[in-house]
Design a protein around this motif. Structure first.
Motif, PDB file in Angstrom:
ATOM      1  N   THR A   3      13.696 -14.360 -38.206  1.00 50.18           N
ATOM      2  CA  THR A   3      14.353 -14.665 -36.920  1.00 50.18           C
ATOM      3  C   THR A   3      14.186 -13.035 -36.238  1.00 50.18           C
ATOM      4  OG1 THR A   3      16.187 -15.194 -35.613  1.00 50.18           O
ATOM      5  CG2 THR A   3      16.966 -13.944 -37.606  1.00 50.18           C
ATOM      6  N   HIS A  40      23.983 -13.277 -28.198  1.00 46.60           N
ATOM      7  CA  HIS A  40      22.952 -12.870 -29.317  1.00 46.60           C
ATOM      8  C   HIS A  40      23.346 -13.069 -30.689  1.00 46.60           C
ATOM      9  CE1 HIS A  40      21.390  -9.760 -26.394  1.00 46.60           C
ATOM     10  NE2 HIS A  40      20.335 -10.806 -26.685  1.00 46.60           N
ATOM     11  N   PRO A  91      21.994 -16.885 -32.734  1.00 49.51           N
ATOM     12  CA  PRO A  91      21.156 -17.103 -34.161  1.00 49.51           C
ATOM     13  C   PRO A  91      21.585 -16.285 -35.348  1.00 49.51           C
ATOM     14  CG  PRO A  91      20.177 -15.736 -32.175  1.00 49.51           C
ATOM     15  CD  PRO A  91      21.454 -16.309 -31.831  1.00 49.51           C
ATOM     16  N   GLN A 116      12.790  -9.385 -37.352  1.00 49.97           N
ATOM     17  CA  GLN A 116      11.830  -8.350 -36.599  1.00 49.97           C
ATOM     18  C   GLN A 116      12.590  -7.829 -35.305  1.00 49.97           C
ATOM     19  OE1 GLN A 116       8.486 -10.221 -34.444  1.00 49.97           O
ATOM     20  NE2 GLN A 116       7.288  -8.525 -35.039  1.00 49.97           N
ATOM     21  N   GLU A 171       7.671  -5.076 -27.835  1.00 48.60           N
ATOM     22  CA  GLU A 171       7.786  -6.048 -26.632  1.00 48.60           C
ATOM     23  C   GLU A 171       8.471  -5.506 -25.500  1.00 48.60           C
ATOM     24  OE1 GLU A 171      10.021  -9.363 -27.741  1.00 48.60           O
ATOM     25  OE2 GLU A 171       9.714 -10.456 -25.873  1.00 48.60           O
ATOM     26  N   GLN A 212       4.654 -11.233 -32.842  1.00 50.61           N
ATOM     27  CA  GLN A 212       5.967 -11.996 -32.977  1.00 50.61           C
ATOM     28  C   GLN A 212       5.626 -13.054 -33.995  1.00 50.61           C
ATOM     29  OE1 GLN A 212       8.783 -12.295 -30.080  1.00 50.61           O
ATOM     30  NE2 GLN A 212       9.596 -14.129 -30.653  1.00 50.61           N
ATOM     31  N   PRO A 251      15.189 -19.823 -37.124  1.00 45.01           N
ATOM     32  CA  PRO A 251      16.325 -20.152 -36.405  1.00 45.01           C
ATOM     33  C   PRO A 251      16.309 -19.348 -35.086  1.00 45.01           C
ATOM     34  CG  PRO A 251      16.944 -19.517 -38.438  1.00 45.01           C
ATOM     35  CD  PRO A 251      15.646 -18.862 -38.491  1.00 45.01           C
ATOM     36  N   GLY A 272      16.748 -19.018 -30.221  1.00 46.61           N
ATOM     37  CA  GLY A 272      17.302 -19.785 -29.040  1.00 46.61           C
ATOM     38  C   GLY A 272      15.843 -20.332 -28.668  1.00 46.61           C
ATOM     39  N   ASP A 311      14.575 -20.233 -25.871  1.00 50.10           N
ATOM     40  CA  ASP A 311      13.496 -19.645 -25.144  1.00 50.10           C
ATOM     41  C   ASP A 311      12.342 -18.949 -25.833  1.00 50.10           C
ATOM     42  OD1 ASP A 311      15.373 -17.970 -26.463  1.00 50.10           O
ATOM     43  OD2 ASP A 311      15.243 -16.426 -25.038  1.00 50.10           O
ATOM     44  N   GLN A 312      12.475 -18.920 -27.324  1.00 49.35           N
ATOM     45  CA  GLN A 312      11.516 -18.273 -28.175  1.00 49.35           C
ATOM     46  C   GLN A 312      10.348 -19.297 -28.726  1.00 49.35           C
ATOM     47  OE1 GLN A 312      11.548 -14.794 -28.711  1.00 49.35           O
ATOM     48  NE2 GLN A 312      13.062 -14.884 -26.976  1.00 49.35           N
ATOM     49  N   PHE A 336       6.429 -18.779 -28.470  1.00 44.41           N
ATOM     50  CA  PHE A 336       5.744 -17.712 -29.528  1.00 44.41           C
ATOM     51  C   PHE A 336       5.133 -18.685 -30.715  1.00 44.41           C
ATOM     52  CE2 PHE A 336       8.256 -14.364 -27.409  1.00 44.41           C
ATOM     53  CZ  PHE A 336       7.156 -13.687 -27.184  1.00 44.41           C
ATOM     54  N   PHE A 337       6.287 -19.760 -31.301  1.00 41.55           N
ATOM     55  CA  PHE A 337       6.006 -20.351 -32.446  1.00 41.55           C
ATOM     56  C   PHE A 337       5.150 -21.636 -32.419  1.00 41.55           C
ATOM     57  CE2 PHE A 337       9.661 -17.645 -32.778  1.00 41.55           C
ATOM     58  CZ  PHE A 337       9.211 -16.714 -33.663  1.00 41.55           C
ATOM     59  N   SER A 373      18.522 -23.361 -30.754  1.00 39.63           N
ATOM     60  CA  SER A 373      19.713 -23.452 -30.075  1.00 39.63           C
ATOM     61  C   SER A 373      19.719 -23.438 -28.587  1.00 39.63           C
ATOM     62  CB  SER A 373      20.558 -22.100 -30.497  1.00 39.63           C
ATOM     63  OG  SER A 373      20.480 -21.150 -29.670  1.00 39.63           O
ATOM     64  N   VAL A 374      20.690 -24.115 -28.171  1.00 38.36           N
ATOM     65  CA  VAL A 374      21.001 -24.022 -26.607  1.00 38.36           C
ATOM     66  C   VAL A 374      21.263 -22.559 -26.292  1.00 38.36           C
ATOM     67  CG1 VAL A 374      21.542 -26.268 -26.648  1.00 38.36           C
ATOM     68  CG2 VAL A 374      23.473 -24.589 -26.892  1.00 38.36           C
ATOM     69  N   PHE A 392      23.679 -19.389 -25.096  1.00 41.44           N
ATOM     70  CA  PHE A 392      25.206 -19.237 -24.539  1.00 41.44           C
ATOM     71  C   PHE A 392      25.196 -18.744 -23.224  1.00 41.44           C
ATOM     72  CE2 PHE A 392      28.829 -16.389 -24.743  1.00 41.44           C
ATOM     73  CZ  PHE A 392      29.603 -17.082 -25.505  1.00 41.44           C
ATOM     74  N   LYS A 438      21.416 -18.095 -19.007  1.00 41.87           N
ATOM     75  CA  LYS A 438      21.858 -17.838 -20.252  1.00 41.87           C
ATOM     76  C   LYS A 438      22.518 -16.288 -19.989  1.00 41.87           C
ATOM     77  CE  LYS A 438      17.824 -15.410 -21.980  1.00 41.87           C
ATOM     78  NZ  LYS A 438      17.072 -15.065 -23.259  1.00 41.87           N
TER      79      LYS A 438
HETATM   80  P1  TYM Z   1      16.214 -11.413 -27.624  1.00 42.78           P
HETATM   81  O1  TYM Z   1      16.377 -10.222 -27.862  1.00 42.78           O
HETATM   82  O2  TYM Z   1      15.891 -12.050 -26.263  1.00 42.78           O
HETATM   83  O3  TYM Z   1      17.159 -12.631 -28.252  1.00 42.78           O
HETATM   84  C1  TYM Z   1      17.292 -12.324 -29.589  1.00 42.78           C
HETATM   85  C2  TYM Z   1      17.880 -13.515 -30.292  1.00 42.78           C
HETATM   86  O4  TYM Z   1      19.046 -14.321 -29.496  1.00 42.78           O
HETATM   87  C3  TYM Z   1      18.758 -15.414 -28.560  1.00 42.78           C
HETATM   88  N1  TYM Z   1      19.455 -15.388 -27.553  1.00 42.78           N
HETATM   89  C4  TYM Z   1      20.428 -16.207 -27.282  1.00 42.78           C
HETATM   90  N2  TYM Z   1      20.768 -17.207 -27.837  1.00 42.78           N
HETATM   91  C5  TYM Z   1      21.890 -18.044 -27.081  1.00 42.78           C
HETATM   92  N3  TYM Z   1      22.379 -17.727 -26.028  1.00 42.78           N
HETATM   93  C6  TYM Z   1      21.989 -16.609 -25.378  1.00 42.78           C
HETATM   94  N4  TYM Z   1      22.266 -16.355 -24.413  1.00 42.78           N
HETATM   95  C7  TYM Z   1      20.816 -16.005 -25.887  1.00 42.78           C
HETATM   96  N5  TYM Z   1      20.193 -14.692 -25.512  1.00 42.78           N
HETATM   97  C8  TYM Z   1      19.291 -14.296 -26.435  1.00 42.78           C
HETATM   98  C9  TYM Z   1      17.219 -15.519 -28.336  1.00 42.78           C
HETATM   99  O5  TYM Z   1      16.575 -16.960 -28.515  1.00 42.78           O
HETATM  100  C10 TYM Z   1      16.721 -14.838 -29.961  1.00 42.78           C
HETATM  101  O6  TYM Z   1      16.706 -15.922 -30.929  1.00 42.78           O
HETATM  102  N6  TYM Z   1      11.187 -11.557 -28.525  1.00 42.78           N
HETATM  103  C11 TYM Z   1      12.523 -11.829 -29.153  1.00 42.78           C
HETATM  104  C12 TYM Z   1      12.653 -10.929 -30.718  1.00 42.78           C
HETATM  105  C13 TYM Z   1      12.216 -11.594 -31.647  1.00 42.78           C
HETATM  106  C14 TYM Z   1      12.574 -13.070 -32.175  1.00 42.78           C
HETATM  107  C15 TYM Z   1      11.577 -13.225 -33.303  1.00 42.78           C
HETATM  108  C16 TYM Z   1      13.518 -13.864 -31.882  1.00 42.78           C
HETATM  109  C17 TYM Z   1      11.000 -11.483 -32.546  1.00 42.78           C
HETATM  110  N7  TYM Z   1      10.646 -12.274 -33.348  1.00 42.78           N
HETATM  111  C18 TYM Z   1      11.664 -14.425 -34.115  1.00 42.78           C
HETATM  112  C19 TYM Z   1      13.556 -15.175 -32.720  1.00 42.78           C
HETATM  113  C20 TYM Z   1      12.849 -15.380 -33.589  1.00 42.78           C
HETATM  114  C21 TYM Z   1      13.453 -11.404 -28.273  1.00 42.78           C
HETATM  115  O7  TYM Z   1      13.159 -10.764 -27.444  1.00 42.78           O
HETATM  116  O8  TYM Z   1      14.740 -12.033 -28.396  1.00 42.78           O
END
Ligand code: TYM
Length: 403
Positions: free
Chosen positions: A95, A108, A111, A129, A134, A219, A243, A245, A247-248, A251-252, A272-273, A275, A284
């Motif tokens: 993650t 945050h 996850p 990571q 980024e 990523q 695992p 959110g 929104d990611q 990438f995958f 996940s949905v 927050f 979000k």
């Molecule tokens: P980032 O910093 O935007 O968010 C980190 C993780 O938190 C989740 N997230 C949320 N989940 C629920 N509700 C919210 N309001 C909310 N805001 C953020 C994101 O979905 C994420 O899981 N590019 C990525 C960093 C990354 C990454 C990964 C994330 C690199 N490798 C592998 C997940 C899995 C980023 O900027 O995440």
């Protein structure tokens, strides 16, 4: 500098009801993101009762309340991870976090709380990571600032309670220069994906800097096990479960397309949905807007004042109206936050009933939420205070992990 996201938003104004990219989440409807539609749009699968039953049977553990309440609601081939678990074949968790602020917000944690629980249940290694590169490419931040933010964020991540013997945390700016095997995978991925493909997936445009266009490979690389030779040696077949959110997911999707071409299994995902922001479920919680967020550095007073001032209420406009018509839990941000963090199912159900009937007033609902958030944030701050430079060095040094 324009970004691909701007292009997406412009497209959205032409009639889309919702936009979900790694850099932007907006719903035009008062009822927020339509997650069922998103599953269809993204081509993932809903986490259904059959999958949950199988998970519980295999692990002997009750599903986390994030799964029971549909907060982790979607997946890609999670059944393959359960097959591996059953067959005692190795897999690992991956993650991450993009350090765009010194402090994480409570959204945050979703996850990270869930990943910690998965690590406990499956007893597998985990890589985390921090994409400081980024955030440098996307935001108006210097390399030095994103590096400093990554270090602060790492403390918050460690404070979530990950097992130091099974967890490797790295920042791209620190780690890519240390690990040739990782960079070789980045290049292998980059050769497999065309500009047209990333344009389609991420909406990049002609005036985006070339760093953004190449970034998705960075990523993607942690989903290939031989990117971490000190953990997995040259093994290419250790499966990866991510695992995150939803929104990611873009990438995958890209990574799942490339992985088999490079002789690796496709990474599996649990989504996940979001927050929601304090202002409402249409978007979000985001670190870029301080008033939309409760940060893990907030004081009791800040939490109280933000919830009282900004948390969108699904209650009636007056006490009389509320008592007559009741509140709407689906759009009430305080109730939604309790749905994420109040673990007691019976207590949550009672609040839902009483608020819906109008018996419970918004002020009391907010009071419950404020107390819960204050306690949660304080517990986190206490744990974070014990994260010394030595502890950080342990988690971030490339080393073999126990599994
Ligand atoms: P980032 O910093 O935007 O968010 C980190 C993780 O938190 C989740 N997230 C949320 N989940 C629920 N509700 C919210 N309001 C909310 N805001 C953020 C994101 O979905 C994420 O899981 N590019 C990525 C960093 C990354 C990454 C990964 C994330 C690199 N490798 C592998 C997940 C899995 C980023 O900027 O995440």
């Amino acid at each position: 500098m324009s970004s691909g996201v701007e292009g997406d938003v412009a497209k959205m104004e032409l009639g889309d009801e919702q936009l979900v990219t790694p850099w932007n989440v907006v719903a035009n409807s008062n009822t927020g993101i339509d997650y069922d539609k998103l599953i269809v749009q993204f081509g993932s699968q809903k986490i259904g009762t059959e999958l949950i039953d199988r998970f519980e049977k295999l692990t002997g553990r009750k599903a986390h309340h994030f799964i029971r309440r549909g907060i982790f609601f979607s997946h890609r081939e999670f059944e393959k991870i359960l097959d591996r678990y059953e067959q005692k074949k190795p897999f690992y968790l991956y993650t991450g976090r993009g350090p765009s602020s010194d402090a994480l917000h409570v959204g945050h944690l979703i996850p990270f709380i869930f990943t910690k629980w998965l690590q406990e249940v499956f007893n597998v290694p985990l890589v985390i990571q921090l994409t400081d590169d980024e955030k440098f490419l996307w935001k108006d931040l210097t390399v030095e600032k994103t590096l400093a933010m990554a270090k602060e964020n790492i403390k918050d991540i460690i404070a979530c309670g990950f097992d130091p013997d099974k967890t490797f945390i790295f920042s791209d700016f620190q780690f890519l220069g240390q690990c040739p095997e990782f960079y070789r995978n980045v290049a292998r991925i980059q050769r497999q994906v065309t500009f047209n493909q990333v344009k389609g997936i991420f909406g990049f445009g002609g005036s985006d800097c070339i760093g953004k266009i190449a970034f998705p490979a960075i990523q993607a690389a942690p989903a290939l096990s031989n990117s971490f030779p000190f953990i997995f040696g040259e093994q290419k077949d250790v499966a990866c479960l991510i695992p995150c959110g939803i929104d990611q997911d873009p990438f995958f999707r890209m990574t799942r397309d490339v992985a088999p071409k490079l002789g690796h299994p496709k990474p599996c995902l649990l989504h996940s949905v979001f927050f929601p922001a304090l202002q409402g479920i249409q978007t979000k919680m985001s670190a870029s807007d301080p008033n939309s967020s409760i940060f893990l550095t907030d004081t009791d007073k800040q939490i109280k004042s933000k919830v009282n001032k900004y948390a969108f209420s699904g209650g009636g406009a007056t006490v009389e109206e509320h008592k007559e018509k009741g509140g709407n839990c689906d759009v009430d941000v305080s109730f939604q936050y309790l749905r994420f963090f109040l673990e007691d199912d019976d207590a949550l159900e009672k609040i839902r009933k009483d608020y819906t009937s109008g018996e419970l007033l918004t002020g009391y609902l907010k009071k419950d939420l404020i107390e819960l958030l204050q306690k949660m944030v304080k517990t986190h701050q206490t744990a974070r205070a014990t994260v010394t430079d030595e502890v950080i060095a342990k988690f971030t040094s490339p080393r073999s992990l126990k599994f």
